[in-house]
Design a protein around this motif. Structure first.
Motif, PDB file in Angstrom:
ATOM      1  N   VAL A 299       8.215  35.198   7.794  1.00 36.89           N
ATOM      2  CA  VAL A 299       8.964  35.638   6.614  1.00 36.89           C
ATOM      3  C   VAL A 299      10.095  34.641   6.394  1.00 36.89           C
ATOM      4  CG1 VAL A 299      10.247  37.513   5.539  1.00 36.89           C
ATOM      5  CG2 VAL A 299       8.469  38.044   7.207  1.00 36.89           C
ATOM      6  N   ARG A 300      10.141  34.091   5.195  1.00 39.38           N
ATOM      7  CA  ARG A 300      11.190  33.101   4.900  1.00 39.38           C
ATOM      8  C   ARG A 300      12.115  33.642   3.814  1.00 39.38           C
ATOM      9  NH1 ARG A 300       6.921  29.472   5.532  1.00 39.38           N
ATOM     10  NH2 ARG A 300       7.181  28.207   7.410  1.00 39.38           N
ATOM     11  N   LEU A 301      13.408  33.680   4.140  1.00 34.72           N
ATOM     12  CA  LEU A 301      14.411  34.059   3.143  1.00 34.72           C
ATOM     13  C   LEU A 301      15.209  32.813   2.832  1.00 34.72           C
ATOM     14  CD1 LEU A 301      14.173  36.554   5.377  1.00 34.72           C
ATOM     15  CD2 LEU A 301      15.901  37.584   3.899  1.00 34.72           C
ATOM     16  N   SER A 302      15.303  32.471   1.546  1.00 40.74           N
ATOM     17  CA  SER A 302      16.129  31.316   1.218  1.00 40.74           C
ATOM     18  C   SER A 302      17.062  31.624   0.053  1.00 40.74           C
ATOM     19  CB  SER A 302      15.263  30.094   0.911  1.00 40.74           C
ATOM     20  OG  SER A 302      14.228  30.439   0.042  1.00 40.74           O
ATOM     21  N   GLY A 303      18.322  31.340   0.272  1.00 46.63           N
ATOM     22  CA  GLY A 303      19.342  31.541  -0.751  1.00 46.63           C
ATOM     23  C   GLY A 303      19.406  32.966  -1.264  1.00 46.63           C
TER      24      GLY A 303
ATOM     25  N   VAL B 105      11.795  34.457   9.929  1.00 48.20           N
ATOM     26  CA  VAL B 105      11.308  35.332  10.993  1.00 48.20           C
ATOM     27  C   VAL B 105       9.962  34.785  11.435  1.00 48.20           C
ATOM     28  CG1 VAL B 105      10.653  37.672  11.621  1.00 48.20           C
ATOM     29  CG2 VAL B 105      12.490  37.302   9.959  1.00 48.20           C
ATOM     30  N   ALA B 106       9.943  34.239  12.664  1.00 48.14           N
ATOM     31  CA  ALA B 106       8.751  33.542  13.151  1.00 48.14           C
ATOM     32  C   ALA B 106       7.791  34.520  13.821  1.00 48.14           C
ATOM     33  CB  ALA B 106       9.175  32.458  14.140  1.00 48.14           C
TER      34      ALA B 106
ATOM     35  N   GLY C 299      17.649  34.421  -5.201  1.00 52.50           N
ATOM     36  CA  GLY C 299      17.022  33.805  -4.050  1.00 52.50           C
ATOM     37  C   GLY C 299      15.582  34.255  -3.901  1.00 52.50           C
ATOM     38  N   GLU C 300      14.975  33.853  -2.802  1.00 47.84           N
ATOM     39  CA  GLU C 300      13.537  34.050  -2.650  1.00 47.84           C
ATOM     40  C   GLU C 300      13.191  34.518  -1.256  1.00 47.84           C
ATOM     41  OE1 GLU C 300      10.537  30.765  -2.972  1.00 47.84           O
ATOM     42  OE2 GLU C 300      10.723  31.301  -5.107  1.00 47.84           O
ATOM     43  N   ILE C 301      12.235  35.433  -1.199  1.00 44.50           N
ATOM     44  CA  ILE C 301      11.688  35.836   0.091  1.00 44.50           C
ATOM     45  C   ILE C 301      10.181  35.673  -0.006  1.00 44.50           C
ATOM     46  CG2 ILE C 301      11.503  37.683   1.808  1.00 44.50           C
ATOM     47  CD1 ILE C 301      13.895  39.033   0.556  1.00 44.50           C
TER      48      ILE C 301
ATOM     49  N   HIS D 208       2.611  35.207   0.710  1.00 45.20           N
ATOM     50  CA  HIS D 208       2.726  36.275  -0.289  1.00 45.20           C
ATOM     51  C   HIS D 208       4.150  36.429  -0.818  1.00 45.20           C
ATOM     52  CE1 HIS D 208      -1.264  37.597   1.072  1.00 45.20           C
ATOM     53  NE2 HIS D 208      -0.808  37.351   2.284  1.00 45.20           N
ATOM     54  N   ALA D 209       4.235  36.888  -2.063  1.00 42.77           N
ATOM     55  CA  ALA D 209       5.537  37.141  -2.670  1.00 42.77           C
ATOM     56  C   ALA D 209       6.016  38.559  -2.391  1.00 42.77           C
ATOM     57  CB  ALA D 209       5.465  36.915  -4.178  1.00 42.77           C
ATOM     58  N   ALA D 210       5.135  39.400  -1.844  1.00 49.91           N
ATOM     59  CA  ALA D 210       5.506  40.758  -1.418  1.00 49.91           C
ATOM     60  C   ALA D 210       4.805  41.001  -0.091  1.00 49.91           C
ATOM     61  CB  ALA D 210       5.053  41.784  -2.455  1.00 49.91           C
TER      62      ALA D 210
END
Lengths: 257, 235
Positions: free
Chosen positions: A27-31, A49-50, A81-83, A88-90
């Motif tokens: 899971v990647r959270l950016s900005g 989150v690896a 920002g983006e997760i 996937h976008a969700a």
């Protein structure tokens, strides 16, 4: 307590045949920013989150730890920002499970709580009873299967909520202060369940104020302060050489205001 | 009121001897009102739950109307159903006027809004508590309503009893659509009205005592439902 005698290899064997290829991780959270009533509570948060890691989110109250968990679960959408969850976008259905600080248990028996979750996760009706009992065995709650769930002690309720979340065989398990206000014995029972889940390949993100618990359970630490990640590294690095004054203060037990 | 004491003792006489005329009236009352309550509950509780979990434009107005309908005057409901089922009405060909079926329809209309409004209130509170759990479980709205209806079962039992209490005690609606015909549509409340106007106080009093006993029993049942709910940690 019988959950301590749990045969770990049996659990791992079961996981091997059921676990599909990871879809939600990393899971990647950016900005990421998140506003509540015009107040920016999460601000420019970046975090990854690896897979197959146990990450502790720590920091003072109001740092945005619980909000971050809700964002990672997909319960709330970021203001900016983006997760992304893998590709996937969700988050793919039932890939990310969240256990709340004060778990909401249904007004029915312990067993019926698990059965309800299994039904929601789309488990085939025929196998539900057995699967539910297996989960209760794992939590050491098999003897209490017919008791009203809300009559359990705090530790038992938290264990029930934890195995209810694990019923989905999630790739990622999010825990919001799972042992806050529990005694050491109850805490140990919860930690064993978390470790068993991690041993089966489930990634864990844990919010806690208990630094001893971080040392016991976490591979990695992300230190949050005022809605940002100030540090993110392995637990050893974090405790041995905190990079920021805030983290050093926090580790040393000084009040961070 | 010299005859009151004797009327009262005659009333007890009727009760103790299980007078056939009185028994028939009591049984019809129970049959009509229980049927109406069951139907009203089957309609009203899911409707209340649906409103509780849904967000749509005009929701506030719907709730306001529903709450207002709780206090619907029985005679107005009776008049409305009368117009519908009378020979000239839309349901006239079914020939329901002056039948127990018409009385059931009237009481359903009277009680369903009460059950829906009270269910909505109960379930909305519970939904607030369960909402995050439901979203993490990704429950469909249908599954959420099912979960809430079951988890609110003890409170909803109380709601159903409140509905039954209103149905069994009302006189206006059943009088208009039933017509108080002996052996056909005569129920406790309409019989009391008639017997009193005829001066037959013993029968009226006997039925009144039973009505009060039913109301006491309903309240006791509410107590039992609440106590079981608390014992199950379900309220």
């Amino acid at each position: 307590m019988n959950f301590m005698a749990l045969d770990q290899s049996a659990v791992i064997g079961q996981a091997d045949k059921m676990k599909p290829a990871p879809r939600a991780l990393p899971v990647r959270l950016s900005g990421v920013a998140y506003d509540v009533g015009g107040l920016r509570l999460i601000d420019g948060l970046g975090l990854t989150v690896a897979p197959r890691r146990r990450l502790a989110l720590i920091g003072p109250n109001g740092a945005g730890k619980s909000l971050t968990l809700r964002l990672v679960q997909g319960l709330i959408r970021p203001t900016a920002g983006e997760i992304c969850w893998g590709e996937h976008a969700a988050p793919p259905a039932h890939s990310v499970a969240l256990v709340f600080q004060r778990p909401t248990l249904l007004r029915r028996s312990v067993l019926a709580n698990i059965r309800h979750a299994l039904a929601a996760y789309g488990a085939p009706r025929a196998g539900r009873e057995d699967a539910a009992m297996e989960l209760l065995e794992m939590a050491g709650l098999a003897d209490l299967a017919d008791r009203p769930a809300r009559r359990l002690s705090g530790g038992e309720q938290q264990r029930l909520a934890l195995v209810r979340a694990l019923a989905a065989e999630p790739e990622l398990l999010l825990l919001d202060e799972p042992t806050a206000s529990l005694d050491p014995q109850a805490t140990q029972a919860i930690e064993m369940l978390i470790e068993a889940a991690a041993a089966r390949g489930t990634s864990v993100v844990l919010v806690t104020h208990d630094l001893g618990q971080v040392r016991r359970l976490a591979d990695d630490v992300a230190f949050l302060h005022r809605g940002r990640v100030l540090e993110h590294g392995t637990a050893d690095e974090f405790f041995d050489e905190p990079q920021t004054q805030e983290a050093a203060d926090f580790v040393a037990g000084r009040l961070l205001l | 009121m010299a005859e009151s004491p004797s009327a009262l003792s005659e009333a007890f006489q009727l009760l103790i001897s299980a007078d056939p005329a009185l028994t028939e009236i009591v049984l019809l009352s129970l049959q009509v009102s229980l049927t109406a309550t069951l139907i009203a509950f089957a309609l009203g509780a899911p409707l209340g739950a649906l409103i509780a979990v849904s967000r749509f434009p005009g929701r506030g107005a719907v709730i306001a109307v529903l709450n207002a309908l709780m206090g619907l005057p029985p005679v107005v409901v009776g008049l409305t159903v009368y117009i519908l089922v009378s020979n000239a009405g839309a349901l006239g060909p079914l020939r329901l006027i002056y039948t127990p079926t018409a009385m059931v329809i009237a009481q359903v209309l009277l009680v369903a809004p009460l059950i829906a409004a009270l269910s909505r209130l109960t379930i909305e509170d519970m939904h607030e508590e369960y909402d995050e759990l439901f979203r993490t479980l990704r429950l469909t709205r249908f599954a959420a309503i099912g979960t809430l209806l079951w988890d609110a079962r003890f409170s909803l039992a109380t709601v159903a009893l409140a509905g039954f209490g209103r149905a069994i005690a009302e006189v206006g609606a059943v009088l208009i659509v039933g017509g108080n015909i002996a052996h056909v549509t005569r129920v406790m409340t309409t019989a009391i009205a008639l017997e009193t106007s005829k001066g037959e106080l013993s029968m009226a009093l006997g039925l009144g005592i039973i009505l009060i006993a039913i109301s006491v029993a309903v309240n006791a049942a509410v107590g039992v439902a609440r106590a079981s709910g608390r014992r199950m940690a379900a309220i």
